[in-house]
Design an enzyme around this catalytic site. Structure first.
Site, PDB file in Angstrom:
ATOM      1  N   GLU A   1       5.587   0.137  -0.022  1.00  0.00           N
ATOM      2  CA  GLU A   1       4.955   1.464  -0.057  1.00  0.00           C
ATOM      3  C   GLU A   1       3.678   1.498   0.784  1.00  0.00           C
ATOM      4  O   GLU A   1       3.209   2.568   1.163  1.00  0.00           O
ATOM      5  CB  GLU A   1       4.642   1.863  -1.505  1.00  0.00           C
ATOM      6  CG  GLU A   1       5.849   2.276  -2.303  1.00  0.00           C
ATOM      7  CD  GLU A   1       6.457   3.594  -1.831  1.00  0.00           C
ATOM      8  OE1 GLU A   1       5.767   4.613  -1.884  1.00  0.00           O
ATOM      9  OE2 GLU A   1       7.620   3.583  -1.390  1.00  0.00           O
TER      10      GLU A   1
ATOM     11  N   LYS B   1      -2.540   0.067  -4.279  1.00  0.00           N
ATOM     12  CA  LYS B   1      -1.971  -1.234  -3.893  1.00  0.00           C
ATOM     13  C   LYS B   1      -2.586  -1.733  -2.585  1.00  0.00           C
ATOM     14  O   LYS B   1      -2.641  -2.928  -2.329  1.00  0.00           O
ATOM     15  CB  LYS B   1      -0.448  -1.132  -3.773  1.00  0.00           C
ATOM     16  CG  LYS B   1       0.283  -1.071  -5.107  1.00  0.00           C
ATOM     17  CD  LYS B   1       0.378  -2.458  -5.758  1.00  0.00           C
ATOM     18  CE  LYS B   1       1.257  -2.446  -7.000  1.00  0.00           C
ATOM     19  NZ  LYS B   1       1.408  -3.773  -7.617  1.00  0.00           N
TER      20      LYS B   1
ATOM     21  N   TYR C   1      -0.395   5.564  -5.861  1.00  0.00           N
ATOM     22  CA  TYR C   1       0.121   4.217  -6.130  1.00  0.00           C
ATOM     23  C   TYR C   1      -0.110   3.314  -4.923  1.00  0.00           C
ATOM     24  O   TYR C   1      -0.656   2.214  -5.034  1.00  0.00           O
ATOM     25  CB  TYR C   1       1.627   4.290  -6.445  1.00  0.00           C
ATOM     26  CG  TYR C   1       2.329   2.956  -6.439  1.00  0.00           C
ATOM     27  CD1 TYR C   1       2.301   2.122  -7.548  1.00  0.00           C
ATOM     28  CD2 TYR C   1       3.020   2.513  -5.298  1.00  0.00           C
ATOM     29  CE1 TYR C   1       2.939   0.888  -7.532  1.00  0.00           C
ATOM     30  CE2 TYR C   1       3.663   1.287  -5.277  1.00  0.00           C
ATOM     31  CZ  TYR C   1       3.622   0.468  -6.396  1.00  0.00           C
ATOM     32  OH  TYR C   1       4.244  -0.756  -6.369  1.00  0.00           O
TER      33      TYR C   1
ATOM     34  N   THR D   1       3.527  -4.290  -1.775  1.00  0.00           N
ATOM     35  CA  THR D   1       4.709  -3.428  -1.724  1.00  0.00           C
ATOM     36  C   THR D   1       4.950  -2.790  -0.358  1.00  0.00           C
ATOM     37  O   THR D   1       3.996  -2.496   0.374  1.00  0.00           O
ATOM     38  CB  THR D   1       4.559  -2.306  -2.773  1.00  0.00           C
ATOM     39  OG1 THR D   1       5.487  -1.253  -2.491  1.00  0.00           O
ATOM     40  CG2 THR D   1       3.170  -1.689  -2.758  1.00  0.00           C
TER      41      THR D   1
HETATM   42  P1  NDP Z   1       7.850  -2.617 -14.023  1.00  0.00           P
HETATM   43  O1  NDP Z   1       7.364  -1.214 -14.105  1.00  0.00           O
HETATM   44  O2  NDP Z   1       9.213  -2.946 -14.510  1.00  0.00           O
HETATM   45  O3  NDP Z   1       6.828  -3.557 -14.816  1.00  0.00           O
HETATM   46  C1  NDP Z   1       5.447  -3.336 -14.798  1.00  0.00           C
HETATM   47  C2  NDP Z   1       4.788  -4.257 -15.800  1.00  0.00           C
HETATM   48  O4  NDP Z   1       3.368  -3.993 -15.797  1.00  0.00           O
HETATM   49  C3  NDP Z   1       5.252  -4.033 -17.247  1.00  0.00           C
HETATM   50  O5  NDP Z   1       5.270  -5.286 -17.904  1.00  0.00           O
HETATM   51  C4  NDP Z   1       4.158  -3.172 -17.823  1.00  0.00           C
HETATM   52  O6  NDP Z   1       4.038  -3.248 -19.203  1.00  0.00           O
HETATM   53  C5  NDP Z   1       2.953  -3.794 -17.147  1.00  0.00           C
HETATM   54  N1  NDP Z   1       1.763  -2.952 -17.153  1.00  0.00           N
HETATM   55  C6  NDP Z   1       1.647  -1.657 -16.795  1.00  0.00           C
HETATM   56  N2  NDP Z   1       0.377  -1.239 -16.946  1.00  0.00           N
HETATM   57  C7  NDP Z   1      -0.322  -2.296 -17.419  1.00  0.00           C
HETATM   58  C8  NDP Z   1      -1.678  -2.485 -17.785  1.00  0.00           C
HETATM   59  N3  NDP Z   1      -2.577  -1.499 -17.730  1.00  0.00           N
HETATM   60  N4  NDP Z   1      -2.059  -3.712 -18.216  1.00  0.00           N
HETATM   61  C9  NDP Z   1      -1.151  -4.718 -18.310  1.00  0.00           C
HETATM   62  N5  NDP Z   1       0.144  -4.587 -18.010  1.00  0.00           N
HETATM   63  C10 NDP Z   1       0.554  -3.395 -17.552  1.00  0.00           C
HETATM   64  O7  NDP Z   1       7.662  -3.074 -12.502  1.00  0.00           O
HETATM   65  P2  NDP Z   1       8.514  -4.157 -11.648  1.00  0.00           P
HETATM   66  O8  NDP Z   1       8.785  -5.322 -12.491  1.00  0.00           O
HETATM   67  O9  NDP Z   1       9.602  -3.450 -10.950  1.00  0.00           O
HETATM   68  O10 NDP Z   1       7.452  -4.531 -10.524  1.00  0.00           O
HETATM   69  C11 NDP Z   1       6.537  -5.600 -10.696  1.00  0.00           C
HETATM   70  C12 NDP Z   1       5.373  -5.421  -9.750  1.00  0.00           C
HETATM   71  O11 NDP Z   1       5.841  -5.419  -8.399  1.00  0.00           O
HETATM   72  C13 NDP Z   1       4.590  -4.120  -9.907  1.00  0.00           C
HETATM   73  O12 NDP Z   1       3.240  -4.409  -9.634  1.00  0.00           O
HETATM   74  C14 NDP Z   1       5.164  -3.213  -8.847  1.00  0.00           C
HETATM   75  O13 NDP Z   1       4.211  -2.252  -8.453  1.00  0.00           O
HETATM   76  C15 NDP Z   1       5.438  -4.213  -7.756  1.00  0.00           C
HETATM   77  N6  NDP Z   1       6.530  -3.920  -6.841  1.00  0.00           N
HETATM   78  C16 NDP Z   1       7.777  -3.651  -7.333  1.00  0.00           C
HETATM   79  C17 NDP Z   1       8.844  -3.463  -6.486  1.00  0.00           C
HETATM   80  C18 NDP Z   1      10.194  -3.143  -6.985  1.00  0.00           C
HETATM   81  O14 NDP Z   1      11.003  -2.659  -6.176  1.00  0.00           O
HETATM   82  N7  NDP Z   1      10.520  -3.414  -8.226  1.00  0.00           N
HETATM   83  C19 NDP Z   1       8.660  -3.566  -5.010  1.00  0.00           C
HETATM   84  C20 NDP Z   1       7.311  -3.896  -4.615  1.00  0.00           C
HETATM   85  C21 NDP Z   1       6.303  -4.071  -5.504  1.00  0.00           C
HETATM   86  P3  NDP Z   1       4.982  -2.340 -20.191  1.00  0.00           P
HETATM   87  O15 NDP Z   1       6.291  -3.079 -20.257  1.00  0.00           O
HETATM   88  O16 NDP Z   1       4.221  -2.347 -21.464  1.00  0.00           O
HETATM   89  O17 NDP Z   1       5.104  -0.995 -19.571  1.00  0.00           O
HETATM   90  P1  GDR Z   2      10.024   3.942  -4.960  1.00  0.00           P
HETATM   91  O1  GDR Z   2      11.262   3.908  -5.979  1.00  0.00           O
HETATM   92  O2  GDR Z   2       9.277   5.210  -5.031  1.00  0.00           O
HETATM   93  O3  GDR Z   2      10.564   3.522  -3.622  1.00  0.00           O
HETATM   94  O4  GDR Z   2       9.083   2.812  -5.581  1.00  0.00           O
HETATM   95  P2  GDR Z   2      12.081   5.065  -6.689  1.00  0.00           P
HETATM   96  O5  GDR Z   2      13.339   4.436  -7.124  1.00  0.00           O
HETATM   97  O6  GDR Z   2      11.267   5.777  -7.717  1.00  0.00           O
HETATM   98  O7  GDR Z   2      12.352   6.110  -5.487  1.00  0.00           O
HETATM   99  C1  GDR Z   2      13.086   5.746  -4.332  1.00  0.00           C
HETATM  100  C2  GDR Z   2      13.376   6.985  -3.521  1.00  0.00           C
HETATM  101  O8  GDR Z   2      14.323   7.795  -4.228  1.00  0.00           O
HETATM  102  C3  GDR Z   2      13.887   9.144  -4.178  1.00  0.00           C
HETATM  103  N1  GDR Z   2      14.452   9.887  -5.321  1.00  0.00           N
HETATM  104  C4  GDR Z   2      14.151   9.703  -6.605  1.00  0.00           C
HETATM  105  N2  GDR Z   2      13.335   8.815  -7.213  1.00  0.00           N
HETATM  106  C5  GDR Z   2      13.261   8.848  -8.581  1.00  0.00           C
HETATM  107  N3  GDR Z   2      12.489   7.942  -9.209  1.00  0.00           N
HETATM  108  N4  GDR Z   2      13.958   9.759  -9.324  1.00  0.00           N
HETATM  109  C6  GDR Z   2      14.780  10.683  -8.746  1.00  0.00           C
HETATM  110  O9  GDR Z   2      15.393  11.498  -9.424  1.00  0.00           O
HETATM  111  C7  GDR Z   2      14.892  10.655  -7.311  1.00  0.00           C
HETATM  112  N5  GDR Z   2      15.613  11.351  -6.431  1.00  0.00           N
HETATM  113  C8  GDR Z   2      15.349  10.891  -5.215  1.00  0.00           C
HETATM  114  C9  GDR Z   2      12.368   9.040  -4.210  1.00  0.00           C
HETATM  115  O10 GDR Z   2      11.777  10.269  -3.788  1.00  0.00           O
HETATM  116  C10 GDR Z   2      12.157   7.869  -3.271  1.00  0.00           C
HETATM  117  O11 GDR Z   2      12.145   8.308  -1.938  1.00  0.00           O
HETATM  118  C11 GDR Z   2       9.622   1.580  -6.043  1.00  0.00           C
HETATM  119  C12 GDR Z   2       8.722   1.077  -7.175  1.00  0.00           C
HETATM  120  O12 GDR Z   2       9.330  -0.052  -7.753  1.00  0.00           O
HETATM  121  C13 GDR Z   2       7.361   0.685  -6.639  1.00  0.00           C
HETATM  122  O13 GDR Z   2       6.608   0.050  -7.683  1.00  0.00           O
HETATM  123  C14 GDR Z   2       7.552  -0.297  -5.466  1.00  0.00           C
HETATM  124  O14 GDR Z   2       6.298  -0.624  -4.928  1.00  0.00           O
HETATM  125  C15 GDR Z   2       8.460   0.313  -4.400  1.00  0.00           C
HETATM  126  O15 GDR Z   2       9.698   0.645  -4.984  1.00  0.00           O
HETATM  127  C16 GDR Z   2       8.713  -0.657  -3.267  1.00  0.00           C
END
Ligand code: NDP
Ligand code: GDR
Length: 358
Positions: free
Chosen positions: A137, A163, A159, A135
């Site tokens: 992050e 990672k 987090y 990520t």
């Molecule tokens: P989601 O939160 O939508 O999905 C996370 C998944 O992980 C869900 O299926 C969840 O299950 C499962 N999960 C959580 N805890 C466990 C556990 N203990 N054992 C098994 N499964 C588990 O995330 P995204 O699809 O957005 O992201 C996918 C991956 O990519 C994550 O690892 C995230 O950190 C990473 N990532 C995401 C980005 C983004 O912008 N979306 C950017 C960079 C990295 P359940 O449905 O039951 O909660």
């Molecule tokens: P992020 O995503 O932390 O970048 O992680 P998120 O959408 O939670 O926050 C993005 C930015 O928005 C600001 N923010 C808020 N965020 C949330 N959730 N709720 C609010 O009300 C709010 N207001 C402002 C946050 O402070 C932050 O700066 C996501 C996840 O998908 C991670 O798993 C992944 O690794 C990174 O993106 C890349």
């Protein structure tokens, strides 16, 4: 004839898991997914892909499991012997990781180690390719703009620290045991099925509900935060392409375009035909609709103890080696998410009108 490939997706019930499962099924893969046991159904995002196991030619199989359960992971890998593992499972919410740091480390850091160790112990190192959901992050307090594969890391949350452990575990298992393992350093990617408490979806869902009179105000945290937002559908294609390379490498996937949270709010309300007027600053910042009603405000409960203020990726390497070209612009992403949440809000309003909403 080409052999049918088998993939195992952890986190298949999540945003990326659902898009990736659809992609791999469309490519003819047999797809196995790990889902967590929960007291209510948690497979909404993949229900449209699921077939009754009694039907013929079923290619999607779900197994109960958890990244905190090493024995379970060993058994599943032994049984499935996948050609490709996509490790998408994580406690993926940055703010929540400050509340549950130990659990987050267990899943995001040790969970990755458990999978790689299982691949090694079962003698699958030569057979099984491994994708790790790394990520942006990792860059946290950014050391270079834009961020690329060589930019130093400075994680700013439990987090991101977890990672980072996973990132280096992948590199180490690649070098030590010759496992084909890649880190995809993905910047934020969103979609209509993004979790409702990530900022983009919170905004599009909240704004649609305000439009339909189901909610009065949208409360947000840091509106100055800057992110490089793309579409999940485009990003999962790159996860697959990384595992089709001749040699394993780590890649940044990003659009190279940055917006603030405030920009996202503005674009969302514009899409709904509700231009905003911004007033005040800091904790007093609000946005008013054209009748002067306050519909967006700041609530400090959404601030994080340490914030990642700005992320902007440089995807040059992915462009050159993987043919990466994001196909969805910021405006198209907002439009698609707003359209979907507007339909959801209209459904909710209709049910309420008929006294059917619980
Ligand atoms: P989601 O939160 O939508 O999905 C996370 C998944 O992980 C869900 O299926 C969840 O299950 C499962 N999960 C959580 N805890 C466990 C556990 N203990 N054992 C098994 N499964 C588990 O995330 P995204 O699809 O957005 O992201 C996918 C991956 O990519 C994550 O690892 C995230 O950190 C990473 N990532 C995401 C980005 C983004 O912008 N979306 C950017 C960079 C990295 P359940 O449905 O039951 O909660
Ligand atoms: P992020 O995503 O932390 O970048 O992680 P998120 O959408 O939670 O926050 C993005 C930015 O928005 C600001 N923010 C808020 N965020 C949330 N959730 N709720 C609010 O009300 C709010 N207001 C402002 C946050 O402070 C932050 O700066 C996501 C996840 O998908 C991670 O798993 C992944 O690794 C990174 O993106 C890349």
């Amino acid at each position: 004839m080409q052999k049918t490939k088998t993939a195992l997706i952890t986190g298949i019930t999540g945003q990326d898991g659902s898009y990736l499962a659809a992609l791999l099924l469309s490519k003819g893969y047999v797809v196995h997914g790990i889902k967590r046991r929960s007291s209510s159904f948690n497979t909404d995002r993949i229900d449209h892909l699921y077939r009754d196991p009694h039907e013929e030619q079923v290619r999607l199989f779900l197994h109960h499991g958890d990244l905190t359960d090493g024995g379970n992971l060993i058994r599943l890998l032994q049984q499935i012997e996948p050609d490709e593992v996509y490790n998408l499972a994580a406690q993926s919410h940055v703010a929540v990781s400050f509340e549950q740091p130990e659990y987050t480390a267990d899943v995001n850091a040790l969970g990755t180690l458990r999978l790689l160790e299982a691949i090694r112990a079962l003698g699958l190192a030569r057979r099984t390719r491994f994708y790790q959901a790394s990520t942006s992050e990792l860059y946290g307090l950014v050391q270079e703009v834009p961020q690329r594969e060589t930019t130093p890391f400075y994680p700013r949350s439990p987090y991101a620290v977890a990672k980072m452990f996973a990132y280096w575990t992948v590199v180490n298992y690649r070098e030590a045991y010759d496992i084909f393992a890649c880190n995809g350093i993905l910047f934020n990617h969103e979609s209509p099925v993004r979790g409702e408490n990530f900022v983009t979806r919170k905004i599009t869902r909240g704004a649609a509900r305000i439009k339909l009179g189901l909610q009065d105000c949208l409360y947000l945290g840091n509106m100055d935060a800057r992110r490089d937002w793309g579409h999940a559908r485009d990003y999962v294609e790159m996860q697959w392409r990384m595992l089709q390379q001749d040699r394993p490498r780590d890649f940044v996937i990003a659009t190279g375009v940055q917006h603030t949270v405030r920009d996202f709010v503005g674009a969302t309300f514009r899409e709904l035909g509700m231009p905003l007027t911004w007033q005040g600053e800091g904790l007093d910042e609000v946005a008013l609709d054209d009748t002067g009603r306050r519909i967006v405000a700041v609530d400090p409960r959404y601030f994080r103890p340490t914030e990642v203020e700005t992320l902007l990726g440089d995807p040059t390497l992915a462009h050159e080696a993987l043919g990466w070209q994001p196909s969805t612009s910021f405006d198209e992403l907002v439009r698609e998410m707003v359209a979907s949440d507007r339909r959801g809000a209209e459904r909710e309003a209709l049910l309420r009108q008929h006294g059917l909403h619980s």
